[in-house]
Design a protein around this motif. Sequence first.
Motif, PDB file in Angstrom:
ATOM      1  N   CYS A   1      33.670   0.612  19.471  1.00  0.00           N
ATOM      2  CA  CYS A   1      33.581   1.137  18.098  1.00  0.00           C
ATOM      3  C   CYS A   1      34.049   0.041  17.151  1.00  0.00           C
ATOM      4  O   CYS A   1      35.218   0.011  16.732  1.00  0.00           O
ATOM      5  CB  CYS A   1      34.414   2.401  17.950  1.00  0.00           C
TER       6      CYS A   1
ATOM      7  N   GLU B   1      28.055  10.503  14.228  1.00  0.00           N
ATOM      8  CA  GLU B   1      28.438  10.077  12.878  1.00  0.00           C
ATOM      9  C   GLU B   1      29.779  10.701  12.497  1.00  0.00           C
ATOM     10  O   GLU B   1      30.289  11.593  13.174  1.00  0.00           O
ATOM     11  CB  GLU B   1      27.343  10.489  11.884  1.00  0.00           C
ATOM     12  N   ASP B   2      30.341  10.221  11.407  1.00  0.00           N
ATOM     13  CA  ASP B   2      31.672  10.657  11.003  1.00  0.00           C
ATOM     14  C   ASP B   2      31.779  12.163  10.812  1.00  0.00           C
ATOM     15  O   ASP B   2      32.785  12.774  11.178  1.00  0.00           O
ATOM     16  CB  ASP B   2      32.079   9.955   9.700  1.00  0.00           C
TER      17      ASP B   2
ATOM     18  N   PRO C   1      23.597   4.534  19.532  1.00  0.00           N
ATOM     19  CA  PRO C   1      24.511   5.197  18.593  1.00  0.00           C
ATOM     20  C   PRO C   1      23.867   6.415  17.928  1.00  0.00           C
ATOM     21  O   PRO C   1      22.809   6.318  17.314  1.00  0.00           O
ATOM     22  CB  PRO C   1      24.828   4.106  17.569  1.00  0.00           C
ATOM     23  N   GLN C   2      24.504   7.561  18.084  1.00  0.00           N
ATOM     24  CA  GLN C   2      24.031   8.803  17.479  1.00  0.00           C
ATOM     25  C   GLN C   2      25.114   9.493  16.655  1.00  0.00           C
ATOM     26  O   GLN C   2      24.842  10.056  15.595  1.00  0.00           O
ATOM     27  CB  GLN C   2      23.578   9.791  18.568  1.00  0.00           C
TER      28      GLN C   2
ATOM     29  N   SER D   1      30.270   4.381  20.011  1.00  0.00           N
ATOM     30  CA  SER D   1      29.888   5.101  18.787  1.00  0.00           C
ATOM     31  C   SER D   1      29.894   4.114  17.620  1.00  0.00           C
ATOM     32  O   SER D   1      30.797   4.106  16.788  1.00  0.00           O
ATOM     33  CB  SER D   1      30.862   6.262  18.530  1.00  0.00           C
ATOM     34  N   PHE D   2      28.875   3.303  17.557  1.00  0.00           N
ATOM     35  CA  PHE D   2      28.842   2.195  16.604  1.00  0.00           C
ATOM     36  C   PHE D   2      28.759   2.639  15.146  1.00  0.00           C
ATOM     37  O   PHE D   2      29.071   1.868  14.241  1.00  0.00           O
ATOM     38  CB  PHE D   2      27.664   1.257  16.923  1.00  0.00           C
ATOM     39  N   LYS D   3      28.323   3.881  14.910  1.00  0.00           N
ATOM     40  CA  LYS D   3      28.162   4.353  13.536  1.00  0.00           C
ATOM     41  C   LYS D   3      29.460   4.865  12.914  1.00  0.00           C
ATOM     42  O   LYS D   3      29.524   5.064  11.706  1.00  0.00           O
ATOM     43  CB  LYS D   3      27.115   5.477  13.485  1.00  0.00           C
TER      44      LYS D   3
ATOM     45  N   ASN E   1      24.624  14.167  17.269  1.00  0.00           N
ATOM     46  CA  ASN E   1      25.475  14.534  16.139  1.00  0.00           C
ATOM     47  C   ASN E   1      25.202  15.973  15.686  1.00  0.00           C
ATOM     48  O   ASN E   1      26.136  16.730  15.407  1.00  0.00           O
ATOM     49  CB  ASN E   1      25.259  13.568  14.979  1.00  0.00           C
TER      50      ASN E   1
ATOM     51  N   THR F   1      33.178   5.253  11.373  1.00  0.00           N
ATOM     52  CA  THR F   1      34.059   4.463  10.521  1.00  0.00           C
ATOM     53  C   THR F   1      35.481   5.030  10.604  1.00  0.00           C
ATOM     54  O   THR F   1      35.750   5.967  11.354  1.00  0.00           O
ATOM     55  CB  THR F   1      33.586   4.490   9.057  1.00  0.00           C
TER      56      THR F   1
END
Length: 363
Positions: free
Chosen positions: A158, A110-111, A107-108, A132-134, A84, A136
Amino acid sequence: MIEVEDLSFEKLMVENNSGGVCQMGGGGVIREWKDIPMELLLRIASLVDDRTVIVASGVCSGWRDAISWGLTHLSLSWCKRNMNNLVLSLAPKFMKLQVLTLRQDLPQLEDNGVETIANHCHELQDLDLSKSFKLTDRSLYALAHGCPNLTKLNISGCSAFSDGAVANLAERCRNLRVLNLCGCVKAATDKALKAIGYYCNRMQTVNLGWCDKVGDEGVMSLAYGCPDLRALDLCGCVLITDESVIALANNCPHLRSLGLYFCQHITDRAMYSLAQSRVKNKHEMWASMKKHRYEDEGLMNLNISQCTALTPPAVQAVCEAFPALHTCPDRHSLIISGCLNLTSVHCACSVQAHRARVLHPAH
């Protein structure tokens, strides 16, 4: 202007920090790193890995500017930590990116990283955010506003994305042709598929694997709205019925690959509709045969594993209608594993091979 094809590493033998010079083939002299022509620098960048390109962009301002304007493809999937932060640093520099791969094992991303991409990389066409599990919905809304030229998007895995965010993306990114939603259980719903069918009429490939909220209404919307659909993976979409397959058979003449693994509501009716779709438009079929081999048209891959309601005559009809579907081991493109009652189904070349063995047994 020095042609890229005329340049080689031998011409770039600069004795850095020793006062040496390099004589170029066109008569120019390289005295410092910043003197290297952009064409040569970009040629070198195309021959090394992405890590080296990133390091090279920090050598001097000239290299940074050249790579920033010339780099169109980048993968950061090798980055196992701090991806990120790397994206936050690089996205404002590499504004001409068209293809960006950010696949992760852990997962690294972020939005704020995706938002930075959307704010600077407006020419992006192909983006891989898988696993990318983090992330949103913030990320999808940012991409919808900042990257309207997207043609290929992979957000498989995701799991936090919603169907509303996907619908908004479809409305704003109408050039999408490839969309991977595999495992996006909250995002892949009939609501999202209706939006895709309505706005993304050029869609060719959709992966909805294991999206168990997908129903006939959504798949039918895709079939009606995306006539150029070539590949559709519905594996594990347990709600769909024959109506989905019938809509695809009747409205998507270019369909080449269909995954129906574990779609246990599929019956013979769906298979016969596929077989009949092959001969509905005879004029188009014969016109196509003049340009291409007959077996290169129509379904080339069909996965009906665990579709236990199907019977041999219906599946055999599909196999005979589409010569590119094979049950023989060397060209296994009709997948029927888990359907013990379908073991009698065989493709044409498998039958021919069996006859050859019977007529000409090995001695």
